[in-house]
Write a protein that holds these residues in place. Sequence first.
Motif, PDB file in Angstrom:
ATOM      1  N   ASP A  10      47.197  49.803  45.047  1.00  0.00           N
ATOM      2  CA  ASP A  10      49.146  49.923  45.554  1.00  0.00           C
ATOM      3  C   ASP A  10      48.459  50.565  46.312  1.00  0.00           C
ATOM      4  N   HIS A  11      48.162  49.653  47.689  1.00  0.00           N
ATOM      5  CA  HIS A  11      47.999  49.136  48.629  1.00  0.00           C
ATOM      6  C   HIS A  11      49.282  48.081  49.104  1.00  0.00           C
ATOM      7  N   GLU A  12      50.925  49.281  49.608  1.00  0.00           N
ATOM      8  CA  GLU A  12      52.186  48.529  49.304  1.00  0.00           C
ATOM      9  C   GLU A  12      52.563  47.201  47.998  1.00  0.00           C
ATOM     10  N   GLY A  13      51.731  47.794  47.137  1.00  0.00           N
ATOM     11  CA  GLY A  13      52.471  47.073  45.650  1.00  0.00           C
ATOM     12  C   GLY A  13      51.695  46.410  45.145  1.00  0.00           C
ATOM     13  N   PHE A  14      50.515  45.846  46.253  1.00  0.00           N
ATOM     14  CA  PHE A  14      49.361  45.248  45.765  1.00  0.00           C
ATOM     15  C   PHE A  14      47.857  46.097  45.019  1.00  0.00           C
ATOM     16  N   ASP A  15      47.644  45.836  44.325  1.00  0.00           N
ATOM     17  CA  ASP A  15      45.697  46.526  44.087  1.00  0.00           C
ATOM     18  C   ASP A  15      45.497  44.315  44.120  1.00  0.00           C
ATOM     19  N   ILE A  30      40.671  43.585  44.564  1.00  0.00           N
ATOM     20  CA  ILE A  30      39.021  43.690  44.798  1.00  0.00           C
ATOM     21  C   ILE A  30      38.204  42.190  45.766  1.00  0.00           C
ATOM     22  N   VAL A  31      37.636  42.617  46.410  1.00  0.00           N
ATOM     23  CA  VAL A  31      36.887  42.078  47.720  1.00  0.00           C
ATOM     24  C   VAL A  31      35.649  41.711  46.444  1.00  0.00           C
ATOM     25  N   VAL A  32      34.965  40.540  46.615  1.00  0.00           N
ATOM     26  CA  VAL A  32      33.355  40.410  45.879  1.00  0.00           C
ATOM     27  C   VAL A  32      33.034  39.755  46.909  1.00  0.00           C
ATOM     28  N   GLY A  33      31.505  39.467  46.826  1.00  0.00           N
ATOM     29  CA  GLY A  33      31.021  37.909  47.820  1.00  0.00           C
ATOM     30  C   GLY A  33      29.486  38.235  47.732  1.00  0.00           C
ATOM     31  N   ARG A  34      28.521  38.139  49.077  1.00  0.00           N
ATOM     32  CA  ARG A  34      27.251  39.187  48.457  1.00  0.00           C
ATOM     33  C   ARG A  34      27.183  39.464  49.993  1.00  0.00           C
ATOM     34  N   ARG A  35      26.652  40.658  51.156  1.00  0.00           N
ATOM     35  CA  ARG A  35      26.763  41.215  51.015  1.00  0.00           C
ATOM     36  C   ARG A  35      26.517  40.197  52.464  1.00  0.00           C
ATOM     37  N   ASP A  36      25.190  40.034  52.571  1.00  0.00           N
ATOM     38  CA  ASP A  36      24.175  39.159  53.739  1.00  0.00           C
ATOM     39  C   ASP A  36      25.508  37.349  54.395  1.00  0.00           C
ATOM     40  N   CYS A  37      26.739  37.504  53.539  1.00  0.00           N
ATOM     41  CA  CYS A  37      26.692  35.842  53.317  1.00  0.00           C
ATOM     42  C   CYS A  37      27.921  36.177  54.339  1.00  0.00           C
ATOM     43  N   PRO A  38      28.545  35.556  54.966  1.00  0.00           N
ATOM     44  CA  PRO A  38      29.963  35.166  56.014  1.00  0.00           C
ATOM     45  C   PRO A  38      30.911  34.871  54.659  1.00  0.00           C
ATOM     46  N   TRP A  39      30.955  34.650  54.028  1.00  0.00           N
ATOM     47  CA  TRP A  39      32.354  34.845  52.997  1.00  0.00           C
ATOM     48  C   TRP A  39      32.492  35.562  52.171  1.00  0.00           C
ATOM     49  N   HIS A  40      33.362  36.152  51.453  1.00  0.00           N
ATOM     50  CA  HIS A  40      34.319  36.725  50.272  1.00  0.00           C
ATOM     51  C   HIS A  40      35.330  36.025  49.813  1.00  0.00           C
ATOM     52  N   ILE A  41      35.538  36.470  48.374  1.00  0.00           N
ATOM     53  CA  ILE A  41      36.631  35.752  47.973  1.00  0.00           C
ATOM     54  C   ILE A  41      37.652  37.291  47.499  1.00  0.00           C
ATOM     55  N   GLU A  42      38.907  37.199  48.087  1.00  0.00           N
ATOM     56  CA  GLU A  42      39.967  38.867  47.540  1.00  0.00           C
ATOM     57  C   GLU A  42      40.832  38.076  45.960  1.00  0.00           C
ATOM     58  N   PHE A  43      40.600  39.027  45.183  1.00  0.00           N
ATOM     59  CA  PHE A  43      41.192  38.953  44.179  1.00  0.00           C
ATOM     60  C   PHE A  43      42.662  40.045  43.802  1.00  0.00           C
ATOM     61  N   THR A  44      43.571  39.389  45.063  1.00  0.00           N
ATOM     62  CA  THR A  44      45.176  40.628  43.977  1.00  0.00           C
ATOM     63  C   THR A  44      45.692  40.295  42.638  1.00  0.00           C
ATOM     64  N   HIS A  45      46.490  41.726  42.407  1.00  0.00           N
ATOM     65  CA  HIS A  45      47.813  41.692  41.634  1.00  0.00           C
ATOM     66  C   HIS A  45      48.885  42.529  42.490  1.00  0.00           C
ATOM     67  N   GLN A  46      49.701  41.881  42.506  1.00  0.00           N
ATOM     68  CA  GLN A  46      51.516  42.043  43.101  1.00  0.00           C
ATOM     69  C   GLN A  46      51.675  43.021  41.860  1.00  0.00           C
ATOM     70  N   HIS A  47      52.313  43.996  42.048  1.00  0.00           N
ATOM     71  CA  HIS A  47      53.311  45.000  41.444  1.00  0.00           C
ATOM     72  C   HIS A  47      54.344  43.957  40.321  1.00  0.00           C
ATOM     73  N   GLY A  48      55.055  43.850  39.578  1.00  0.00           N
ATOM     74  CA  GLY A  48      54.979  43.543  38.815  1.00  0.00           C
ATOM     75  C   GLY A  48      55.782  41.889  38.810  1.00  0.00           C
ATOM     76  N   VAL A  49      54.585  41.467  39.203  1.00  0.00           N
ATOM     77  CA  VAL A  49      54.163  39.840  39.197  1.00  0.00           C
ATOM     78  C   VAL A  49      54.051  38.849  38.650  1.00  0.00           C
ATOM     79  N   THR A  50      53.991  38.467  38.047  1.00  0.00           N
ATOM     80  CA  THR A  50      53.363  37.510  36.678  1.00  0.00           C
ATOM     81  C   THR A  50      52.720  36.133  37.982  1.00  0.00           C
ATOM     82  N   VAL A  51      51.555  35.341  37.724  1.00  0.00           N
ATOM     83  CA  VAL A  51      51.209  34.337  38.620  1.00  0.00           C
ATOM     84  C   VAL A  51      50.822  33.331  37.475  1.00  0.00           C
ATOM     85  N   GLU A  52      50.848  32.265  37.461  1.00  0.00           N
ATOM     86  CA  GLU A  52      50.746  30.812  36.492  1.00  0.00           C
ATOM     87  C   GLU A  52      49.318  30.456  36.788  1.00  0.00           C
TER      88      GLU A  52
END
Length: 129
Positions: free
Chosen positions: A36-41, A43-65
């Motif tokens: 619930d960060h301003e209407g979003f939940d 999670i950020v995943v990746g590997r601590r030793d890599c300079p990249w990561h992937i963030e997945f978000t879900h906006q409350h009340g919104v459905t994505v395709e």
Amino acid sequence: MSSPVLRVARPTNQLNQVADFYTRGLGFEVLARFDDHEGFDGIVVGRRDCPWHIEFTHQHGVTVERAPTHEHLLVLYLPALDEWTAAVERLQAFGVTPCGAENPYWDREGKTFEDPDGYRIVLQHAAWG
């Protein structure tokens, strides 16, 4: 000069299932999580030793395709045979079956899998470059 960090961010309706796919299935770590960060939940995943990561978000009340095409790919280059084999076996043990790639190039040295949202991940048994 510090190196840039790449974050790939995308929405999902299935935050927990997608997080499981990338952590338990692909072996990534949870780097951060928020609720619930301003209407979003998210999670950020990746590997601590890599300079990249992937963030997945879900906006409350919104459905994505689902993924719009089979060519929306995330490609992981795994040149070491043991690391590549372990990644393929981990996804299969997680219950994910490889699928044929839209572009036959990826089937020559890799295996393609779909995450819960229909986005495809190629585990490429090759070095980049």
